[in-house]
Design a protein around this motif. Structure first.
Motif, PDB file in Angstrom:
ATOM      1  N   VAL A  49      17.997 -39.764 -22.155  1.00 52.85           N
ATOM      2  CA  VAL A  49      17.705 -39.248 -23.047  1.00 52.85           C
ATOM      3  C   VAL A  49      15.737 -39.071 -23.335  1.00 52.85           C
ATOM      4  O   VAL A  49      14.659 -38.867 -23.923  1.00 52.85           O
ATOM      5  CB  VAL A  49      17.660 -39.507 -25.007  1.00 52.85           C
ATOM      6  CG1 VAL A  49      16.992 -38.938 -25.895  1.00 52.85           C
ATOM      7  CG2 VAL A  49      19.069 -38.457 -24.602  1.00 52.85           C
ATOM      8  N   ARG A  50      15.671 -40.736 -23.547  1.00 55.10           N
ATOM      9  CA  ARG A  50      13.713 -40.901 -22.883  1.00 55.10           C
ATOM     10  C   ARG A  50      13.294 -40.606 -21.717  1.00 55.10           C
ATOM     11  O   ARG A  50      12.382 -39.696 -21.807  1.00 55.10           O
ATOM     12  CB  ARG A  50      13.765 -42.691 -23.178  1.00 55.10           C
ATOM     13  CG  ARG A  50      14.223 -43.386 -24.437  1.00 55.10           C
ATOM     14  CD  ARG A  50      14.410 -44.475 -24.445  1.00 55.10           C
ATOM     15  NE  ARG A  50      13.074 -45.504 -24.182  1.00 55.10           N
ATOM     16  CZ  ARG A  50      13.381 -46.276 -23.582  1.00 55.10           C
ATOM     17  NH1 ARG A  50      14.002 -47.365 -24.072  1.00 55.10           N
ATOM     18  NH2 ARG A  50      12.131 -47.300 -23.312  1.00 55.10           N
ATOM     19  N   MET A  51      13.945 -40.526 -21.141  1.00 52.91           N
ATOM     20  CA  MET A  51      13.519 -39.685 -20.187  1.00 52.91           C
ATOM     21  C   MET A  51      13.018 -38.145 -19.902  1.00 52.91           C
ATOM     22  O   MET A  51      12.220 -37.364 -19.412  1.00 52.91           O
ATOM     23  CB  MET A  51      14.204 -39.584 -18.210  1.00 52.91           C
ATOM     24  CG  MET A  51      14.168 -41.202 -18.222  1.00 52.91           C
ATOM     25  SD  MET A  51      15.546 -41.271 -16.628  1.00 52.91           S
ATOM     26  CE  MET A  51      14.688 -40.811 -15.318  1.00 52.91           C
ATOM     27  N   ILE A  70      12.747 -36.547 -23.319  1.00 56.73           N
ATOM     28  CA  ILE A  70      11.903 -36.556 -23.993  1.00 56.73           C
ATOM     29  C   ILE A  70      10.415 -36.285 -23.250  1.00 56.73           C
ATOM     30  O   ILE A  70       9.489 -35.406 -24.041  1.00 56.73           O
ATOM     31  CB  ILE A  70      12.004 -37.804 -25.242  1.00 56.73           C
ATOM     32  CG1 ILE A  70      12.921 -37.153 -26.101  1.00 56.73           C
ATOM     33  CG2 ILE A  70      11.207 -37.504 -26.014  1.00 56.73           C
ATOM     34  CD1 ILE A  70      13.378 -37.956 -27.221  1.00 56.73           C
TER      35      ILE A  70
END
Lengths: 236, 424
Positions: free
Chosen positions: B316-318, B320
């Motif tokens: 998810v962080r990637m 985002i």
């Protein structure tokens, strides 16, 4: 908000190697998306919806052809530049919400702003505004485990739009929701599309989503079968 | 961002509690074993110096060749003069003569007939003078179990265990049967002033302690001693200074052609500890390296499990828009925090337990019943400055190394698969 042409694909081809053979996921796709569109990529599984969404979202590069998103050529972007584009201008909404479980709804929404290094007071206001847009300001302190499926997806929407991106990509956003929550979610996105002029592109085969679309692009075997401007069956 | 990450770290126990506990246990063990080995080694060195070799030892060359047999017929004559020279030339050291001897200790009954008898090893040292360095170094007063310190000529101390074996108590008489330095039989009666226990099995089994003046008379060794020991005033062996003193002394006094000329040796040379201490040093390094590797593997595994569990979050962080390098950096930052926190806790606990063991010790005397080594029966740890820092190296290095290896997976992850993966 950006006005005019937001995305343009020209002769877009994406081929995946599959053992000794190859699978053509996208074949000569030519599309243009204008700012503030509310469009959907529809079609059966394997038709190329998610692949197209991936490439538009700079998560993948085309095999050939060209994709221009917000003035930048996706095929020329490095990993870092692609991350910066996503960080700055694109919001993602996933089928399974994908909220960070140890953080509250507020903190989940705040996270993209932290990456953008927005100062704390402004960050707080923006995050609370985003939660307010999706009607969850009063659940700011709740963890994802304390939220229902519909509420979780609304937090995910708030996270996607908090930085007011030009583009939101949503892959099957209602697949895990019941009819009531699906409609609620779609109405929220329609409202944001209209009030913030954010472009929404969905990949879906859910009839409930299709009823809200203003443009429906039908894909089949990686080709654009039909691209039609439609009048939504339901409004906000 | 750091605050945000730390918040997540604190809330997710599998990312904080488990790794911190792993580091804590590893560091605790490292600190404890380091302090324990320190204590044992230090004790061994100290015991050897006190009871055998001093920090420096002077003997005649002839005596030195057979020193383990206490050949008093080869002892050094003219001790007083040599002591004057030593005190003048090397005032930074304390010099004291000793005589080691062997024989039989006979305990008579009321009619003067032998009641019990046993072989004895004896140590003659300065017990009477009020400024005796020997009494202070060997903590003779503290070692007295029964009776008192000898006050006058003809009084001796006897190892408590030996006294019990011979059924003798303070106030009783004991007869030492030995030989003079000229080979004649020597028989002398002594009064037992008290019993002592030094906590060194080799000595507690069968030793008597007498004032050197008494033994010089008994063994016909006037102004003579088997050895002269030198001690640094702080009771610590100075590994740079001692060899310099020995070399200077030997250059001036040692005559290779005269077997009765004196020679000086250092503690490691005299005790044969050089190789042994070198071996222990090497072993310590090997143990620490193995420990770091083992900890790294454990924490690597923990890091891998954590990364797998956090696959979704990282994805998810990637998606985002967080760059891979930034995610990698934050994982390393988390591991540094965990490493430092676990290392501090582990060090505090390790030092605390080591300190308790330094104060109270553990008696392993039963393992040394037949040992001739000058090793204390009571094992004590020793907390040093090193105890406070030794754990930080493996604690932090292992944690960061484990995370760094596990985190490489982030770079191998295909961004294009994120949508697919995140729908699972």
């Amino acid at each position: 908000m950006v006005e005019g042409k937001l995305i343009q694909t020209e002769k877009l081809v994406k081929i995946y190697p599959m053992g000794s053979s190859q699978i053509t996921a996208l074949d000569q796709v030519n599309l243009v998306f204008q700012a503030a569109e509310f469009a959907g990529l529809v079609g059966p599984s394997g038709s190329g919806k998610t692949t197209l969404l991936n490439i538009i979202g700079s998560l993948d590069a085309p095999t050939s052809g060209s994709v221009e998103v917000l003035g930048g050529k996706i095929e020329n972007l490095s990993h870092r530049e692609a991350a910066a584009l996503r960080n700055r201008s694109i919001g993602f909404i996933f089928q399974t919400y994908n909220l960070l479980p140890v953080y509250t709804a507020y903190e989940n929404v705040e996270f993209p702003l932290l990456l953008l290094k927005i100062p704390a007071p402004q960050r707080k206001k923006m995050a609370m505004d985003a939660l307010d847009w999706v009607g969850l300001a009063d659940r700011a302190g709740s963890r994802p485990s304390q939220l229902s499926g519909g509420e979780s997806q609304r937090v995910a929407i708030a996270r996607a739009i908090v930085k007011k991106p030009e583009l939101v990509l949503a892959d099957e956003p209602t697949a895990n929701l019941d009819a009531k929550n699906s409609h609620h979610i779609m109405k929220t996105m329609v409202h944001l599309n209209e009030s913030l002029q954010t472009t929404f592109i969905f990949a879906t085969h859910d009839e409930k989503v299709m009823r809200y679309l203003k443009r429906k692009i039908s894909l089949d075997d990686g080709r654009v079968e039909k691209d039609e401007i439609i009048k939504p069956e339901v409004g906000k | 961002m750091i605050k945000f990450l730390l918040k997540g770290l604190m809330r997710d126990r599998s990312r904080s509690l488990f790794p911190v506990l792993t580091v804590f246990i590893g560091v605790f063990l490292a600190v404890f074993f380091y302090s324990f080995m320190n204590g044992v080694l230090e004790d061994m060195v100290r015991s050897t110096a006190h009871y055998q070799t001093g920090h420096l030892r002077i003997m005649t060359q002839a005596y030195a060749k057979e020193a383990n047999q206490n050949p008093n017929d080869l002892a050094f004559i003219g001790v007083a003069k040599l002591l004057d020279v030593l005190n003048e030339k090397y005032p930074e050291l304390i010099w004291t003569p000793r005589i080691k001897f062997g024989g039989l200790l006979d305990i008579p009954d009321e009619e003067g007939e032998t009641k019990t008898q046993g072989p004895v090893s004896g140590m003659a040292l300065d017990l009477f003078s009020s400024s005796s360095v020997e009494v202070r170094l060997l903590k003779v007063k503290e070692a007295i179990m029964r009776g008192r310190m000898p006050k006058e000529a003809g009084e001796i101390l006897i190892a408590d265990e030996f006294a019990k074996k011979l059924q003798v108590s303070p106030g009783d008489t004991a007869t030492l049967i030995s030989s003079t330095m000229y080979g004649s039989m020597a028989m002398t009666n002594y009064k037992i002033a008290g019993t002592v226990q030094f906590g060194v099995s080799a000595m507690d089994r069968g030793t008597i302690f007498a004032d050197i003046s008494d033994i010089q008379v008994a063994l016909d060794m006037p102004d003579t001693a088997g050895e002269i020991l030198g001690f640094f005033p702080d009771d610590i062996y100075h590994e740079k200074q001692a060899p310099m003193v020995a070399a200077a002394f030997n250059q001036e006094f040692k005559d290779s052609d005269n077997p009765f000329s004196p020679q000086m040796g250092t503690l490691p040379e005299e005790s044969g500890l050089t190789d042994y201490l070198g071996l222990i040093d090497s072993m310590s390094i090997i143990i620490i390296v193995i420990f770091v590797l083992a900890m790294s593997i454990v924490l690597w595994n923990a890091g891998l499990m954590g990364s797998l569990r956090r696959y979704g979050e990282i994805g998810v962080r990637m998606a985002i828009g967080e760059a891979r390098g930034h995610i990698y950096k934050t994982l390393i930052l988390e591991s540094v925090s965990i490493g430092i926190f676990g290392s501090v806790l582990g060090t505090l606990a390790g030092v605390a337990v080591s300190y308790l063991m330094q104060m109270y010790g553990l008696n392993f005397g039963f393992l040394f019943k037949n040992s001739a080594l000058m090793i204390s029966s009571v094992y004590r740890a020793q907390v040093t400055v090193g105890s406070f820092v030794i754990g930080f190296a493996p604690g932090i290095i292992s944690t960061v190394l484990g995370t760094a290896i596990a985190g490489i997976g982030i770079y191998k992850r295909q961004t294009s698969q994120l949508f697919k993966e995140l729908e699972v």
